[in-house]
Scaffold this motif. Structure first.
Motif: not given
Ligand SMILES: *[C@@H]1O[C@H](CO)[C@@H](O)[C@H](O)[C@H]1NC(C)=O
Ligand SMILES: *[C@@H]1O[C@H](CO)[C@@H](O)[C@H](O)[C@H]1NC(C)=O
Ligand SMILES: *[C@@H]1O[C@H](CO)[C@@H](O)[C@H](O)[C@H]1NC(C)=O
Length: 739
Positions: A227-240
């Protein structure tokens, strides 16, 4: 000869054939076998034969089937009946019928004189015959009416039958018991199998549960981390995505847009790009990938390998024994323990614990009188403890697997502590033998208060047993003793006593009058350190085995030191005797040897050593010489008496451990009478036993009225009485001895 080989008798109908006395019927034929059949049936080296019909096992003669003796009387009947089928009973064709015919008294025909009935019996030929026969070859013989003989045989058989019949109830009971034990054994096995299955199924369930729990935890931890990793991933993806779209939009505007458009979006774009350029994206991982499972199974595996023990022993009740003073005597309010030693059917010690032992102390009315606690020493011995509150008589039952152990139930008497002269520990220490015993062998007799006897003078026996008188009580004065050990008698009517703790020798007349004493404590020649054995030689000299000085001292009859022998050779001499050649024989208790010296101290020979073989000793104490100049030695720890020739060749031994007739619980003093009978003090059983010259038990000396307590030395006085050192009671006693 069915008396020598119980149950079997041969009939001479065919060579060496047998019939078997059946126990279950009064008719006495069970089955018949021909001898060739028997020989096939029994291997040549076989010692026994089982009846295939009733399964009774019988002992065969040493030489096997063919050595079974014929009964000529029955043989004769058989022959008659077989050869003359046309005679009065043509239907008598089977042996069974013939014998029953004989038994039923029906007439039998003579094989030699046709038509004549066999009415007579010749005792010397053991054969039946007719009247004509009696006038022929049997003329000189004594003949009697056949009927009488048959009656005699019937009566004899009947008596024998009755004797074995009376054994049936016991056997039935034994069969029931063994069957029941066998049934219970199977039941226990099945219960244990169920128990094992249930336990292991439960374990399997527990294992399964644990597996499920571990997996569930694993899933939970993993998904939390994800969950933590997915949240991080989605904010990274969003930023990208933001950056990419801003880039492409701005690039498009720059390359394709008109000047107006560029100006229009410039402000907006610039703010956005600046914001994106400054934005703090979560670029470093918010979680790690650590998720391992470690299952430590080594210990568990080991546990599983050793999981479950099977508890069982080979112990049986009838050979298992209990020892300890508390078996028969208790002081109220005091805690007592006794020891139960479990043994198997052959009397071998069982060395493992966990046997099912029950102890019960009941008063005469059958009520439970005390709590008993049992502790398992885990080596085949068990301690049973109890405390009784009130005086009285009790029964003390010890049951091993539900069966009474040897001697159980015991009669237990509780008295007030003030009626018991010493605490058991005190007694044990005092009575302890020089070799340091006293641990596992305990006393069972109690002593009477010595106040009823005067100190220095002998007193007549107030109660009837074989006691003539006793002399002494505990003390240091003349006629008093502290742990007297050896005792001897001289041909001129003296009784000589070695008082081991007072380091002196005391001399009395045959009727118990104090005469003299001598002895000085010390380690120089002529002094005494622990006199344990004493004897009087042919010159009247007094020979003393000194345990702690490790030599044998010789004194004149008036106590003057003459000589010492064995110094430097002996380690701990106890018993001493003089043989017909004037040789001094001493038992070295410590070295487990017997030494034979000339009277001048020259060693003649020695034999022995520590061990259990015939020429070894496990703790020899006293020695006597018999009328054949043979050497009789008591072996305390082997519970036996061993007899050797004058030069130390082993002849025979007798005795074993126990309380029965002829058994010992640590034999001590020994003497031999003029007929070669051997008198032995039985220390742990506190009694005196008499054996014949071959070691067969004859009798006890009745000491019941004034019990002995750890008797040591023993001697025959010149007037034919038995003198015994009653060490635990610090006195010596003189008993009538009927030869
Ligand atoms: C058994 O164990 C007890 C207690 O440990 C000990 O006193 C005793 O000597 C042992 N007996 C044997 C026969 O080993
Ligand atoms: C021993 O002596 C006592 C006391 O007189 C008597 O009661 C008992 O029956 C005697 N025992 C035997 C075995 O003779
Ligand atoms: C006594 O000695 C015999 C052999 O002579 C041996 O079999 C037995 O075990 C010994 N008994 C004891 C109690 O030492």
């Amino acid at each position: 000869n069915h008396t020598s080989y119980p149950g079997w008798q041969s009939v001479g109908w065919g060579p060496g054939e047998l019939f078997h006395f059946s126990e279950s019927e009064s008719s006495f034929l069970c089955f018949l076998l021909s001898s060739s059949c028997l020989q096939n049936y029994i291997p040549p080296e076989s010692l026994t034969l089982s009846c295939p019909v009733c399964r009774q096992t019988s002992i065969l003669p040493e030489k096997g089937v063919c050595a079974l003796q014929n009964n000529f009387f029955i043989t004769n009947l058989m022959e008659v009946l077989q050869r003359e089928p046309e005679c009065s009973r043509p239907e008598a064709c089977s042996v069974l019928e013939s014998v029953s015919a004989a038994a039923a008294g029906k007439p039998l025909c003579c094989p030699n004189h046709e038509g004549k009935v066999m009415e007579f019996y010749c005792e010397s030929c053991e054969t039946a015959m007719c009247l004509e026969c009696t006038e022929g070859e049997h003329r000189e013989h004594v003949t009697v009416p056949l009927r009488d003989v048959v009656e005699q045989h019937k009566a004899a058989l009947k008596t024998q039958l009755d004797a074995i019949h009376s054994r049936l109830p016991q056997l039935t009971a034994a069969i029931d018991l063994v069957t029941e034990i066998s049934r219970q054994l199977n039941e226990r096995k099945n219960e244990a199998v169920t128990e094992i299955s249930n336990t292991f199924e439960e374990l399997e369930r527990a294992l399964h549960q644990r597996k499920t729990a571990l997996i569930t935890d694993l899933e939970n931890i993993c998904s939390a981390k994800q969950k933590v990793l997915q949240a991080q991933l989605s904010s990274l993806l969003q930023g990208k995505e933001h950056i990419q779209s801003s880039c492409s939009f701005t690039e498009q505007a720059l390359s394709h847009g008109s000047a107006t458009e560029v100006l229009l979006v410039q402000k907006q774009m610039s703010e956005r790009v600046i914001a994106l350029a400054r934005h703090d994206f979560p670029e470093r991982p918010h979680q790690n990938a650590h998720l391992d499972c470690q299952v430590e199974t080594e210990g568990l595996r080991r546990s599983i390998q050793n999981l479950g023990v099977l508890l069982t022993t080979g112990a049986v009740a009838h050979t298992s024994v209990a020892t300890g003073e508390g078996l028969r005597h208790a002081a109220t309010g005091q805690h007592h323990t006794i020891t139960v030693t479990t043994k198997d059917k052959d009397g071998e010690l069982v060395r493992t614990g966990n046997a099912v032992l029950k102890a019960e102390i009941a008063s005469v009315d059958g009520n439970r009188a005390a709590e008993t606690e049992i502790s398992d020493n885990k080596n085949g011995t068990y301690e049973v403890g109890y405390t009784l509150r009130t005086e009285g008589e009790y029964t003390f039952s010890l049951l091993l697997y539900g069966q009474p152990i040897r001697g159980s139930p015991f009669r237990l008497r509780a008295v007030k502590p003030s009626d018991v002269p010493q605490s058991p520990d005190d007694v044990k220490r005092r009575v302890k033998s020089p070799s340091g015993t006293g641990g596992h062998i305990r006393q069972k007799a109690v002593r009477r208060p010595s106040s009823m006897y005067s100190t220095t003078k002998k007193k007549e026996n107030p109660i009837e047993d074989e006691l003539i008188y006793r002399v002494g009580s505990r003390g240091r004065e003349k006629g008093e003793f502290t742990n007297l050990q050896g005792i001897s008698a001289s041909s001129n009517g003296r009784v000589v006593v070695a008082d081991s703790n007072n380091q002196c020798i005391q001399i009395f007349s045959n009727d118990g009058q104090f005469k003299m004493r001598f002895g000085v404590r010390g380690r120089s020649p002529g002094q005494l350190q622990r006199p344990t054995g004493v004897t009087v030689d042919m010159n009247g000299d007094i020979v003393v085995a000194d345990y702690d000085n490790r030599w044998v001292s010789i004194f004149s009859s008036d106590g003057k030191f003459k000589n010492k022998i064995g110094a430097g050779r002996l380690m701990g001499p106890k018993g001493v005797a003089v043989d017909k050649n004037g040789h001094i024989i001493t038992v070295d208790n410590k070295a487990c040897c017997v030494f034979i010296f000339q009277s001048n101290g020259k060693l003649v020979t020695k034999f022995g050593g520590r061990g259990t073989s015939d020429r070894q000793f496990a703790g020899p104490h006293f020695v006597a010489v018999n009328n054949k100049n043979e050497i009789v030695v008591t072996d305390f720890h082997n519970h036996s008496v061993k007899v050797y020739s004058a030069d130390g060749e082993f002849l025979f031994k007798f005795g074993s451990h126990g309380e029965g007739n002829g058994q010992f619980n640590a034999p001590t003093g020994v003497a031999v009478d003029a007929n070669g009978n051997i008198i032995v003090a039985d220390w742990g059983n506190s009694r005196i036993q008499v054996f014949d010259s071959t070691g067969s038990f004859l009798s006890y000396i009745n000491t019941s009225a004034d019990p002995l307590y750890g008797p040591q030395g023993l001697a025959l006085t010149s007037d034919g009485h038995v003198a015994v050192a009653d060490s635990g009671n610090h006195c010596f006693k003189v008993y009538r001895y009927l030869q």
